[in-house]
Design an enzyme around this catalytic site. Structure first.
Site, PDB file in Angstrom:
ATOM      1  N   TYR B 138     -20.099  44.703 -50.605  1.00  0.00           N
ATOM      2  CA  TYR B 138     -18.988  44.122 -49.860  1.00  0.00           C
ATOM      3  C   TYR B 138     -17.915  45.191 -49.704  1.00  0.00           C
ATOM      4  O   TYR B 138     -17.172  45.472 -50.652  1.00  0.00           O
ATOM      5  CB  TYR B 138     -18.477  42.922 -50.661  1.00  0.00           C
ATOM      6  CG  TYR B 138     -17.447  42.059 -49.996  1.00  0.00           C
ATOM      7  CD1 TYR B 138     -17.840  41.011 -49.159  1.00  0.00           C
ATOM      8  CD2 TYR B 138     -16.092  42.253 -50.227  1.00  0.00           C
ATOM      9  CE1 TYR B 138     -16.889  40.169 -48.582  1.00  0.00           C
ATOM     10  CE2 TYR B 138     -15.140  41.431 -49.643  1.00  0.00           C
ATOM     11  CZ  TYR B 138     -15.552  40.385 -48.823  1.00  0.00           C
ATOM     12  OH  TYR B 138     -14.628  39.555 -48.250  1.00  0.00           O
ATOM     13  N   GLY B 180     -18.163  47.743 -55.418  1.00  0.00           N
ATOM     14  CA  GLY B 180     -19.196  47.859 -56.446  1.00  0.00           C
ATOM     15  C   GLY B 180     -20.567  47.856 -55.798  1.00  0.00           C
ATOM     16  O   GLY B 180     -20.799  47.151 -54.810  1.00  0.00           O
ATOM     17  N   ARG B 313     -12.083  40.037 -93.774  1.00  0.00           N
ATOM     18  CA  ARG B 313     -11.198  41.129 -94.176  1.00  0.00           C
ATOM     19  C   ARG B 313     -10.104  40.644 -95.117  1.00  0.00           C
ATOM     20  O   ARG B 313      -9.495  39.607 -94.900  1.00  0.00           O
ATOM     21  CB  ARG B 313     -10.560  41.699 -92.904  1.00  0.00           C
ATOM     22  CG  ARG B 313      -9.591  42.820 -93.111  1.00  0.00           C
ATOM     23  CD  ARG B 313      -9.093  43.287 -91.745  1.00  0.00           C
ATOM     24  NE  ARG B 313      -7.963  44.163 -91.839  1.00  0.00           N
ATOM     25  CZ  ARG B 313      -6.945  44.151 -90.987  1.00  0.00           C
ATOM     26  NH1 ARG B 313      -6.921  43.290 -89.981  1.00  0.00           N
ATOM     27  NH2 ARG B 313      -5.952  44.991 -91.131  1.00  0.00           N
ATOM     28  N   GLN B 333      -0.863  36.327 -89.016  1.00  0.00           N
ATOM     29  CA  GLN B 333      -2.150  36.441 -88.337  1.00  0.00           C
ATOM     30  C   GLN B 333      -2.434  35.136 -87.574  1.00  0.00           C
ATOM     31  O   GLN B 333      -2.845  35.160 -86.415  1.00  0.00           O
ATOM     32  CB  GLN B 333      -3.263  36.719 -89.378  1.00  0.00           C
ATOM     33  CG  GLN B 333      -4.614  37.110 -88.783  1.00  0.00           C
ATOM     34  CD  GLN B 333      -4.696  38.604 -88.454  1.00  0.00           C
ATOM     35  OE1 GLN B 333      -3.713  39.324 -88.550  1.00  0.00           O
ATOM     36  NE2 GLN B 333      -5.859  39.054 -88.034  1.00  0.00           N
ATOM     37  N   ARG B 336      -0.494  34.686 -84.369  1.00  0.00           N
ATOM     38  CA  ARG B 336      -0.891  35.533 -83.250  1.00  0.00           C
ATOM     39  C   ARG B 336      -2.273  35.146 -82.744  1.00  0.00           C
ATOM     40  O   ARG B 336      -2.550  35.234 -81.547  1.00  0.00           O
ATOM     41  CB  ARG B 336      -0.894  37.007 -83.675  1.00  0.00           C
ATOM     42  CG  ARG B 336       0.520  37.523 -83.973  1.00  0.00           C
ATOM     43  CD  ARG B 336       0.469  38.807 -84.791  1.00  0.00           C
ATOM     44  NE  ARG B 336       0.073  39.954 -83.997  1.00  0.00           N
ATOM     45  CZ  ARG B 336      -0.465  41.068 -84.506  1.00  0.00           C
ATOM     46  NH1 ARG B 336      -0.695  41.160 -85.802  1.00  0.00           N
ATOM     47  NH2 ARG B 336      -0.787  42.066 -83.716  1.00  0.00           N
ATOM     48  N   GLU B 427      -9.926  40.866 -56.425  1.00  0.00           N
ATOM     49  CA  GLU B 427      -9.796  39.518 -55.843  1.00  0.00           C
ATOM     50  C   GLU B 427      -8.346  39.044 -55.806  1.00  0.00           C
ATOM     51  O   GLU B 427      -8.041  37.891 -56.110  1.00  0.00           O
ATOM     52  CB  GLU B 427     -10.643  38.520 -56.630  1.00  0.00           C
ATOM     53  CG  GLU B 427     -12.097  38.495 -56.220  1.00  0.00           C
ATOM     54  CD  GLU B 427     -12.287  38.211 -54.742  1.00  0.00           C
ATOM     55  OE1 GLU B 427     -11.748  37.190 -54.258  1.00  0.00           O
ATOM     56  OE2 GLU B 427     -12.941  39.017 -54.063  1.00  0.00           O
TER      57      GLU B 427
END
Lengths: 667, 667
Positions: B138, B180, B313, B333, B336, B427
């Site tokens: 395209y 692309g 962790r 933590q 967020r 787009e």
């Protein structure tokens, strides 16, 4: 910057500037001398083909690493040949602009020995390091342990029988992991490990350990060494050999423990020296000050690219189908880009001030005056966190502001982002640092009642009675140009947010539990405090005498842009704490729009003042001459994929598909 | 997901969940059938060595491209061999997870012919495309022209002598740039160009142009083709051959103009068909709906990695030196990460709703009912902008939430970010789209006075009298759990911001000038409107009947987290417009903290419900079994730099340095 450029597509932009660019270069660099040295070193690097970096993102990891070794050796050769001063050598390395083992050797290994080694140790190790007879790195973090130094697992057990320490990695998670220069280049490391003697664990200490043979560079026995693998981006930090290191009972002489602060005697006794621990804080202040300075460099590069390209790129026209409009003329572009331009200057000046702070702290430490240490620590930790986070976000925003082309490696922005973002994590994760700031804010508040007066950047907290009830006097948009109004609004906001947190913590049954519960709010309070520091230092700067026609006026504009942008972005803070009214917030936003209009004609000249060569910028979009499109087109053809017209793989994977012979093919 | 895993390090997390994960999988995927198909296709891909992607970031550009060709051919082979349905084939391509020409062939080339080609043209071209006898792309954007389609420069001039169009690139900036699949793979393209006939420019139209020989894949005469070069990240979008294309007076038959909406006759007359132009909007709604669905996929992958690793962790301990605490237990933590988890679900459900909207729009278009078209267009454009921007930021935030290890390619997060960010630009640039939303908001407001009732997602604007003066009734933190309170606050905020903008524009001498001046504020108003849409659709979703123990309760929690997080983040909007008081804002924040505590025990199970295989996640940190550290360690050794113990370049660049023989060496 490119002498061969025949046309300057940005000439009209440059001549529209209402200030003296050469004088602004001095204001940015700090002195005429700094401009001169920077200019000379930047040109030296740009004109040397060994330092070429336009192909960097196309190199394989191995070739990139080899290229880094080559550049490091060549830079050293030039430094020696030209007898460059330390300042010049630092500048040269800056403009070579490729992370490598040299950064850790000079930035961490040497300072660690200087700061933590005895005079005797310094006399033994530093001369070798200065001549690169050894290459050193800084091996602290482990696979399972990052920010929490006290959690490290590597052990250094003293063996009195042989007068040696036994360095050992007892678990997988104790593997040293991340140290730059460790993976492939370093011969030595300062290794941090738990000191164990007489059966007792004395916590984390530093040890000088040789890792590789000085004859053939092979790892010494019982040492496992490697690179930890590819990282974010092409090029970027992949030039660095961040490494993994494991010890299997490796023995080193006792005198390779860094013994300035504490020693282990021949008998295995652990003793403290009389050197005060606080001296170590000086190093932290120094390292973080350089990180803030780096933030302004990285941010200014991104802004320079985005501003120049926005003055070239056109999109959409007037309603009547006339020529398209420069993107830089759109208010939406200005409202996203100019605050970042202002931030670059803001971070630059607060970085300059941090240099002064470091000197001040050093002098006081020598005089055993620790009164400002905590405040200085909070301030540098917080500035590190706020400036690096803002810079990482801003580089990506600049990339987006360049539209699709910002996504191409030739724009330089993807690499700039990828190479910069670790700054948010290394030398203290930003969230951890901000919580440290918050803790000191809470402590300072709690000490107010006992009459202890806060110092330095926290002095305003002593003004608590006034700041808790003051009313902002702004009545018109122009009133927001008054630095007193800005300063007071920022002080009141920061203080009231801190006081809110303190009150909420106070209601908790347990203070520590309260701090933990309120930690998201504490982060916001810490950010508010640090933004106040940045605004305050910018205001002080523009109140000084700044030579050059129009220079001071431009910096005043940028200072106001920075402050009012932060105010608008965090409007919720200012309104929720009653520091300003919704009406005053709207006036600030109105004034911000007017300031953007004043920045607009000066924007290109304001980024020219950073004085970056096209080599250092490394961006087709940020070219000094603005000749963007032919350069983009030319760069494209250099991609390895364009070496053949018909791509490799056509015969195996495209032709059988197109010829409907896929079932017959082996894939 | 890994059958060979012997230990599940996250088992305790999983058993703590208070809801049925299998039922949540159904809620996430949309149906039991969708779960089943997804599962089957994901396993098919994961178990096939051709689809291996763990080495992707280490491949050179050429090898990566070849690997993409191979995967595309192999995927097609499997689709044909297994006679997969269209749904299954789509899923398979999704899980192959590597951008390539196939995406454009199916996603843009085929739809363009379907939407803009006549029946005759469809009959001629589609069967070839369906069988991959031709590969199409395209070709719209140009080197100097991105978002503004009307600014394109490529020309298609009708030559009545030969009954052909002459396609030409008159300038460098008119080079097609970015498409692309264009650079190396496509044989054909739909090319957009200015149609010129009888000396008149009729604006942009689409043309089917063959680019390469079907015999040997070489470019046809007078066509220049190439790849535009490396892009952000390693791996990532570099698997795609985004291309450059230039025409030097290339002739195509007249019937290769896409003629569904307008034609050029044999004589060269330009005539419109009776097909309404509005049909094209249907395609835009469709494409943007898939982009919103993709946002929830990308975001959920990042969140899945960050949540799982945060449960593994550990950092810092209790004050008394006990074991370190799971990072997921820290409030900072949670504050967020959990909003991003909630956003993933929010975007998923608004994406589901957009599928319904697309059907609704299609049905109405077929009935020539254009009444909701503008509103639907604003809504999809705005949702595309808001969800892609939020997702790009969130992926990077998830990476930072994984600490240093998130910077390693083996974490999967750098590639996830780099491959995702173009969604903010392609787009429709997000800023351009939001200004379109704002324009329709302003128009809708201005039509209220003439009694025109707004429809769909803008219906609330009809309630202007009430919303301009309503007062939020929240008195306690729990009151914020009432969806009516949330909905009203979001409606009032969006409406009042739009009305403010309209009033300010009304004061300008010229409306267009006023719009331009106020565009930064208009962006914020558009975002507020779209966030209202997301919140509204999430609330509707959780008010439906949702089967499975505890599933509905979890989704209600996440809905509240999303809404109150947005409220906190944009507190300035809510306070400045007087929609809520500072006290109510503080209560919302308090409630948010309580909601995080409720999400905490369910977090791992909530990301398990996405049902991603370890192959698709592509992250050592996000492994289903949580066995992170051995895997990280193992991955490191695969780096090419570890092929030799002593690095290449040692003899040339390290040894001479260490041996002080640099002056003698040639660098």
């Amino acid at each position: 910057m490119d002498a061969s450029a025949e046309v300057d597509h940005l000439a009209a932009e440059r001549s529209a500037a209402r200030f003296d660019v050469e004088a602004m270069k001095v204001a940015w660099a700090g002195s005429r001398h700094a401009v001169e040295v920077g200019d000379r070193m930047a040109r030296l690097v740009a004109s040397d083909p060994v330092f070429r970096k336009d192909n960097r993102t196309m190199l394989s990891r191995k070739d990139l690493f080899k290229d880094t070794l080559r550049k490091a050796a060549h830079a050293w050769k030039r430094i020696v040949e030209l007898r460059l001063t330390e300042e010049e050598a630092g500048m040269l390395r800056l403009y070579v602009d490729q992370p490598g083992y040299v950064d850790l050797h000079w930035g961490m290994f040497v300072p660690a020995i200087k700061g933590q080694g005895t005079e005797e140790q310094q006399k033994k190790w530093l001369p070798m390091a200065y001549k690169f007879q050894i290459i050193g790195c800084y091996a602290q973090t482990e696979l399972g342990h990052g920010s929490n130094v006290q959690g490290l697992e590597t052990t250094a057990t003293f063996d009195p029988k042989t007068d040696e320490f036994v360095i050992h990695s007892p678990t997988l998670t104790s593997s040293k992991w991340w140290p730059g220069g460790l993976g492939k280049a370093s011969t030595h490391a300062v290794v941090y490990a738990r000191l164990i003697t007489e059966g007792k664990d004395y916590g984390i200490h530093g040890f000088i350990v040789q890792l590789r043979s000085l004859e053939d560079h092979s790892p010494l026995p019982d040492i496992t060494l490697g690179d930890i693998g590819g990282k974010f981006g092409s090029g970027a930090y992949n030039s660095m050999d961040n490494g993994v290191l494991r010890f299997d009972h490796v023995r080193i002489p006792r005198d390779q423990m860094l013994m300035r602060l504490s020693q282990v005697t021949r008998e295995g006794k652990y003793v403290h020296s009389d050197v005060p621990k606080q001296l170590l804080y000086g190093t932290m202040v120094f390292v973080r000050q350089t990180i803030v300075a780096d933030a302004s460099k990285a941010l200014s590069r991104a802004v320079c690219i985005a501003v120049r390209y926005s003055a070239i790129r056109k999109q959409f026209g007037s309603q009547d189908g006339g020529p398209e409009t420069k993107v830089l003329d759109y208010k939406t572009q200005q409202s996203r880009l100019f605050p970042l331009l202002a931030s670059a200057y803001a971070f630059r000046f607060v970085g300059d001030w941090l240099k002064w702070l470091y000197m001040d702290v050093t002098q006081k430490l020598e005089a055993k005056d620790y009164s400002t240490l905590q405040e200085a620590h909070a301030c540098t930790a917080g500035l590190k966190a706020v400036t690096t986070s803002a810079t990482a976000d801003a580089i990506e925003e600049c990339r987006k502001l360049c539209g699709g082309h910002g996504y191409l490696n030739s724009s330089g922005l993807p690499e700039l982002f990828a190479v910069y973002v670790p700054a948010c994590t290394y030398e203290g994760d930003n969230i951890v640092l901000l919580l440290q700031v918050a803790r000191i804010l809470m402590k300072t508040l709690s000490q107010l009642t006992s009459g202890k007066q806060p110092v330095g950047t926290m002095a305003y907290m002593g003004n608590v009675q006034y700041l808790m009830q003051c009313k902002c006097a702004v009545n018109t948009a122009e009133d927001w140009l008054n630095p007193v109004a800005i300063q007071e609004a920022f002080e009141a906001r920061a203080l009231r947010m801190a006081v809110n947190c303190a009150q909420n913590i106070g209601q908790a049954a347990n203070q520590e539990e309260g701090f933990y519960e309120r930690s998201p709010d504490l982060l916001e309070a810490a950010v508010a405090h640090i933004q106040l520091v940045i605004v305050t230092k910018f205001i002080s700067k523009v109140q000084q005498d700044i030579p050059g026609p129009g220079v001071k006026e431009q910096l005043q504009n940028l200072c106001n842009v920075y402050a009012l942008y932060i105010l608008h972005k965090h409007l919720g803070d200012f309104l929720a704490t009653g520091c300003i009214t919704p009406k005053q917030g709207a006036l600030a936003n109105e004034q911000l729009g007017k300031l953007y209009a004043q920045v607009r004609p000066n924007a290109v000249a304001l980024v020219d003042a950073f004085n970056y060569t096209d080599h250092y910028l490394g961006s087709v979009l940020g070219r000094y001459d603005g000749n963007v499109y032919p350069a983009l087109y030319e760069e494209a053809w250099k991609d390895p994929l364009n070496e053949t017209v018909v791509p490799e793989g056509y015969h195996e994977y495209l032709r059988p598909l197109l010829k409907q012979q896929l079932k017959l093919s082996r894939l």
